[in-house]
Design a protein around this motif. Structure first.
Motif, mmCIF file in Angstrom:
data_model
loop_
_atom_site.group_PDB
_atom_site.id
_atom_site.type_symbol
_atom_site.label_atom_id
_atom_site.label_comp_id
_atom_site.label_asym_id
_atom_site.label_seq_id
_atom_site.Cartn_x
_atom_site.Cartn_y
_atom_site.Cartn_z
ATOM 1 N N SER A 1 0.823 -1.209 0.000
ATOM 2 C CA SER A 1 0.000 0.000 0.000
ATOM 3 C C SER A 1 0.857 1.259 0.000
ATOM 4 C CB SER A 1 -0.938 0.005 1.222
ATOM 5 O OG SER A 1 -0.201 0.013 2.425
ATOM 6 N N ARG A 2 1.992 1.223 0.695
ATOM 7 C CA ARG A 2 2.865 2.399 0.720
ATOM 8 C C ARG A 2 3.550 2.616 -0.620
ATOM 9 N NH1 ARG A 2 4.768 1.187 6.796
ATOM 10 N NH2 ARG A 2 3.137 2.391 7.814
ATOM 11 N N ILE A 3 3.973 1.542 -1.245
ATOM 12 C CA ILE A 3 4.592 1.666 -2.557
ATOM 13 C C ILE A 3 3.568 2.205 -3.559
ATOM 14 C CG2 ILE A 3 5.611 0.386 -4.469
ATOM 15 C CD1 ILE A 3 6.795 -1.522 -2.381
ATOM 16 N N LEU A 4 2.332 1.679 -3.507
ATOM 17 C CA LEU A 4 1.274 2.149 -4.402
ATOM 18 C C LEU A 4 0.938 3.608 -4.135
ATOM 19 C CD1 LEU A 4 -0.858 1.613 -6.566
ATOM 20 C CD2 LEU A 4 -2.376 0.755 -4.750
ATOM 21 N N ALA A 5 0.840 3.981 -2.838
ATOM 22 C CA ALA A 5 0.521 5.369 -2.480
ATOM 23 C C ALA A 5 1.591 6.320 -2.982
ATOM 24 C CB ALA A 5 0.369 5.486 -0.960
ATOM 25 N N ALA A 6 2.852 5.948 -2.809
ATOM 26 C CA ALA A 6 3.943 6.807 -3.264
ATOM 27 C C ALA A 6 3.917 6.954 -4.781
ATOM 28 C CB ALA A 6 5.285 6.239 -2.809
ATOM 29 N N GLY A 7 3.698 5.851 -5.465
ATOM 30 C CA GLY A 7 3.664 5.905 -6.922
ATOM 31 C C GLY A 7 2.514 6.733 -7.454
ATOM 32 N N LEU A 8 1.313 6.534 -6.890
ATOM 33 C CA LEU A 8 0.154 7.315 -7.318
ATOM 34 C C LEU A 8 0.326 8.790 -6.968
ATOM 35 C CD1 LEU A 8 -2.892 5.024 -6.439
ATOM 36 C CD2 LEU A 8 -2.140 5.730 -8.712
ATOM 37 N N GLY A 9 0.874 9.056 -5.784
ATOM 38 C CA GLY A 9 1.085 10.439 -5.373
ATOM 39 C C GLY A 9 2.022 11.163 -6.314
ATOM 40 N N ARG B 1 -5.490 4.044 4.699
ATOM 41 C CA ARG B 1 -6.201 2.774 4.895
ATOM 42 C C ARG B 1 -5.235 1.626 5.128
ATOM 43 N NH1 ARG B 1 -11.448 1.725 5.773
ATOM 44 N NH2 ARG B 1 -11.353 -0.069 4.376
ATOM 45 N N GLY B 2 -4.073 1.709 4.501
ATOM 46 C CA GLY B 2 -3.116 0.605 4.631
ATOM 47 C C GLY B 2 -2.144 0.773 5.756
ATOM 48 N N GLY B 3 -2.206 1.918 6.477
ATOM 49 C CA GLY B 3 -1.248 2.192 7.544
ATOM 50 C C GLY B 3 -1.453 1.315 8.753
ATOM 51 N N LYS B 4 -0.339 0.784 9.273
ATOM 52 C CA LYS B 4 -0.332 0.019 10.506
ATOM 53 C C LYS B 4 1.091 -0.048 11.011
ATOM 54 C CE LYS B 4 -0.098 -4.321 7.903
ATOM 55 N NZ LYS B 4 -0.726 -5.626 7.673
#
Length: 294
Positions: free
Chosen positions: A125-133, A283-286
């Motif tokens: 989720s973090r890799i996806l968030a960074a890429g989309l951002g 949403r993916g943060g933990k």
């Protein structure tokens, strides 16, 4: 003791950081035609140091200032001082949207460096968030990399220094209070600024027009770091930093209103992508790594 993981509170503190950094950019644009980057940094640090000492004394927290990690503080603030000077130079040279677009490569570097130096796991989720951002940033700003102006180059290099600064800040939050971190931030950078001004050989003193803006830079710069440091103490760096993507749509709107910089429908598309990236990150943060802080 184990660090408490509070993603919602960290996100709210990042909202304060976003607002403060944006206000500092506007004030920096107004004074950049009169003062050099070294002058801006020196006056900013002087104002910030005064605020830290005043608030620390009022809250009786000056005793939290520690000297055990002066080496870490020195290099953290040397990296930040370098990056911030490059950032202020870019701010006077290219549109705000381009400055922020290049600065926003910082979270990409942070996610990688936090894995290498802090042991934080790289979740999908973090890799996806960074890429989309980052994709959203390119859609909004559409920087022209075919014309490598000095402002573009300095903004890009500043992002690398900011990423290193964030990693060092995260490491310091495990052992140092925010008061201590901010004291050494303003103290060291004031010293760096004075040395730079002595070497430059001349100083343009604040005027009636520029003094209020310099005070805004000092206050908002300190508040931005307070909010950012607090957020980093509540959640991993790779979770906190992608939230900062939301700063770009805000500064594009501000730039259009205050400085007549072009804004178009791509802002809405890119802003939507950035919001989606932040939603995925939240949403993916933990908790992903054990850390300690005082």
């Amino acid at each position: 003791m184990p660090q408490t993981y509070r993603p919602l509170q960290a996100a709210l503190w990042m909202c304060g950081s976003i607002t403060s950094f944006s206000a500092m950019a506007v004030a920096g644009r107004y004074v950049s035609q009169v003062h050099s980057t070294f002058e801006i940094m020196a006056f900013r640090s002087l104002v910030g140091l005064f605020i830290v000492l005043a608030l620390g004394a009022a809250s009786r927290r000056l005793g939290e200032i520690r000297r055990e990690r002066l080496k870490q503080h020195f290099f953290r603030n040397l990296f930040h001082f370098t990056g911030q000077n490059l950032w202020f130079f870019a701010l006077a040279s290219i549109p705000l949207a381009q400055v922020f677009a290049l600065e926003f490569t910082t979270p990409i570097w942070v996610i990688v460096l936090s894995f290498v130096f802090l042991g934080e796991r790289l979740t999908g989720s973090r890799i996806l968030a960074a890429g989309l951002g980052f994709l959203g940033i390119l859609v909004v700003a559409r920087p022209d990399f075919g014309a490598l102006e000095p402002g573009l180059i300095t903004a890009a290099i500043a992002a690398v220094f900011f990423a290193a600064t964030i990693i060092m800040t995260k490491a310091l939050t495990r052992h140092e209070s925010i008061v201590s971190i901010l004291f050494w931030l303003t103290g060291f950078q004031l010293c760096f600024g004075v040395v730079a001004l002595v070497l430059a050989g001349s100083v343009t003193w604040p005027t009636v027009t520029t003094l209020p803006w310099l005070m805004v830079i000092g206050a908002t710069g300190l508040m931005a770091h307070y909010c950012l440091t607090t957020a980093l103490s509540l959640a991993p760096a790779s979770f906190v930093m992608p939230i900062d993507f939301a700063r770009l749509p805000l500064i594009v709107i501000v730039g259009a209103i205050l400085f007549g910089e072009k804004a178009d429908a791509f802002i809405l598309l890119g802003g939507g992508i950035i919001i989606l990236a932040n939603w995925i990150n939240l949403r993916g943060g933990k908790p992903v790594a054990a850390a300690t802080t005082t």
